[in-house]
Design a protein around this motif. Structure first.
Motif, short mmCIF file in Angstrom:
data_model
loop_
_atom_site.label_atom_id
_atom_site.label_comp_id
_atom_site.label_asym_id
_atom_site.label_seq_id
_atom_site.Cartn_x
_atom_site.Cartn_y
_atom_site.Cartn_z
N GLN A 16 0.83 -1.20 0.00
CA GLN A 16 0.00 0.00 0.00
C GLN A 16 0.86 1.25 0.00
OE1 GLN A 16 -2.91 0.12 3.15
NE2 GLN A 16 -3.05 2.36 3.11
N ARG A 49 1.03 -6.90 -6.46
CA ARG A 49 0.22 -5.72 -6.74
C ARG A 49 0.65 -4.54 -5.88
NH1 ARG A 49 -6.11 -6.70 -7.23
NH2 ARG A 49 -5.86 -4.91 -8.62
N LEU A 51 -1.28 -1.14 -4.21
CA LEU A 51 -2.50 -0.38 -3.92
C LEU A 51 -2.10 1.06 -3.67
CD1 LEU A 51 -5.47 0.04 -3.02
CD2 LEU A 51 -4.78 -0.79 -0.75
N SER A 53 -3.47 4.95 -3.03
CA SER A 53 -4.54 5.92 -2.80
C SER A 53 -4.08 7.28 -3.33
CB SER A 53 -4.89 6.01 -1.31
OG SER A 53 -3.78 6.39 -0.55
N LEU A 78 -3.77 -0.98 -8.37
CA LEU A 78 -5.12 -0.72 -7.88
C LEU A 78 -5.13 0.69 -7.31
CD1 LEU A 78 -7.99 -1.56 -7.19
CD2 LEU A 78 -7.10 -2.61 -5.08
N VAL A 134 -12.08 -2.37 -1.32
CA VAL A 134 -10.73 -2.86 -1.62
C VAL A 134 -10.43 -4.17 -0.91
CG1 VAL A 134 -8.28 -2.34 -1.29
CG2 VAL A 134 -9.81 -0.58 -2.17
N LEU A 343 -6.80 -8.52 0.11
CA LEU A 343 -7.50 -7.84 -0.97
C LEU A 343 -8.58 -8.71 -1.58
CD1 LEU A 343 -4.71 -5.94 -2.92
CD2 LEU A 343 -6.11 -5.17 -1.01
#
Length: 355
Positions: A16, A49, A51, A53, A78, A134, A343
């Motif tokens: 993240q 992956r 993530l 924001s 994502l 999410v 996720l």
């Protein structure tokens, strides 16, 4: 009920990140920090992956186009629209535990490191990600003030932390050591807390987060920063921390394998000259690799070699973090790992195993 706080080396769904906006404290060096974050995303996306924001749709579109040009598969990224105050996902991201074989994400309170900086939007970020759909794992809110950078887990019931942070009255003033340990036991499944009394970095806003000082590499191994310059202002405190680490024992009574990390030359802010918290302990473990902050310093090579010894089965990858320390953190501080099962869509093969 059985539960444990995952170690960072547990197989991950994603890393993240919280992307900085034009109005953030990063504004004077925004192109530089974005270049660093892009390098991190490109590296991480080779393994799992990411993530991310972002504050607005325009940023999402811009980053999406940029990463497509860099050859990153769309399934590896994502994006979620969520406003933030700053970019330190390590401290406002969720902490993941395993409870009865399932992943649970715990949303602890974040107050800007004891009220030093605005943090209301960061504190709400995990709940916004949850509302966006999410997470596959349930999210549980906790009232305790606790930052991810303040603790480090061996995945087997032992927690490493510092007195200067967790016992600081600017966090949870009504809880003494015994009460705090009871909360960590009940909420995270912690059986032992290893407290470090010594160790700090000048320029650090976090009150001595342990992820800037000493880290588990596996349940038997701790990597830590060592200052070997007697003229440096950190020398006495870090030598005292080293003695503390040497005295620690594993749950089976054996001493830890300790891997010292070198001490880079002092880094100073080019604007006002204050010292910046450069540290090699702020590395990030991802699937199959370890990302290591470097500072264009002669000690970089020795730090990479030391961590290659600590993680012989992982690729060790340097990331230039000279821009990151300008805001008083480093690589690990910018990230939060989300273990397998966090996720809604992992993007990974079901045959992958923990590495």
């Amino acid at each position: 009920m059985t539960q444990r706080l995952f170690p960072e080396w547990h197989l991950q769904d994603a890393i993240q990140l919280t992307w900085p906006g034009a109005e953030s404290d990063w504004a004077p060096i925004l192109p530089r920090i974005e270049a660093t974050l892009e390098a991190m995303v490109v590296t991480i996306a080779r393994h799992q992956r990411v993530l991310i924001s972002v504050a607005d749709e325009a940023t999402r579109q811009r980053l999406g186009a940029s990463f497509r040009q860099l050859g990153i598969e769309r399934a590896r990224l994502l994006f979620v629209l969520a406003p933030s105050d700053d970019s330190w996902a390590r401290d406002h991201g969720p902490l993941a535990i395993e409870r009865d074989g399932r992943v649970v994400l715990l949303d602890y309170r974040f107050t800007g490191w004891g009220g030093k900086f605005p943090a209301a939007r960061d504190d709400a970020l995990t709940s916004r990600l949850q509302a966006a759909g999410v997470f596959a794992a349930p999210v549980e809110t906790r009232e305790l003030i606790l930052e991810g950078g303040a603790i480090d887990s061996d995945g087997a019931g032992t927690l490493l932390t510092t007195e200067a942070c967790l016992l600081n009255p600017n966090r949870n003033p009504r809880l003494d050591r015994q009460a705090l340990e009871a909360r960590l036991r009940d909420e995270l499944g912690i059986e032992r807390v290893l407290w470090l009394r010594h160790g700090h970095l000048e320029g650090d806003d976090t009150d001595s987060h342990v992820d800037t000082l000493a880290r588990f590499c596996d349940p038997q191994t701790i990597a830590y920063v060592r200052c070997d310059d007697p003229t440096d202002s950190h020398y006495a405190a870090l030598r005292a921390m080293e003695a503390e680490l040497e005295a620690l024992r594993r749950a089976d009574g054996e001493p830890y394998r300790l891997i010292p990390l070198p001490w880079p030359r002092p880094c100073f802010d080019p604007e006002d000259g204050h010292r910046l918290p450069a540290t090699y302990a702020n590395f990030l473990i991802i699937n199959g690799a370890v990302l290591v902050p470097v500072y264009a310093d002669p000690a970089d090579a020795r730090a990479l070699a030391a961590l290659a010894e600590a993680f012989p089965e992982r690729e060790v990858i340097p990331i230039d973090c000279r821009s990151v320390i300008r805001q008083h953190g480093s690589l690990h501080c910018l990230t939060m790992q989300l273990p397998r099962g966090s996720l809604a869509d992992t993007g990974l093969s079901p045959n992958d195993e923990e590495r």
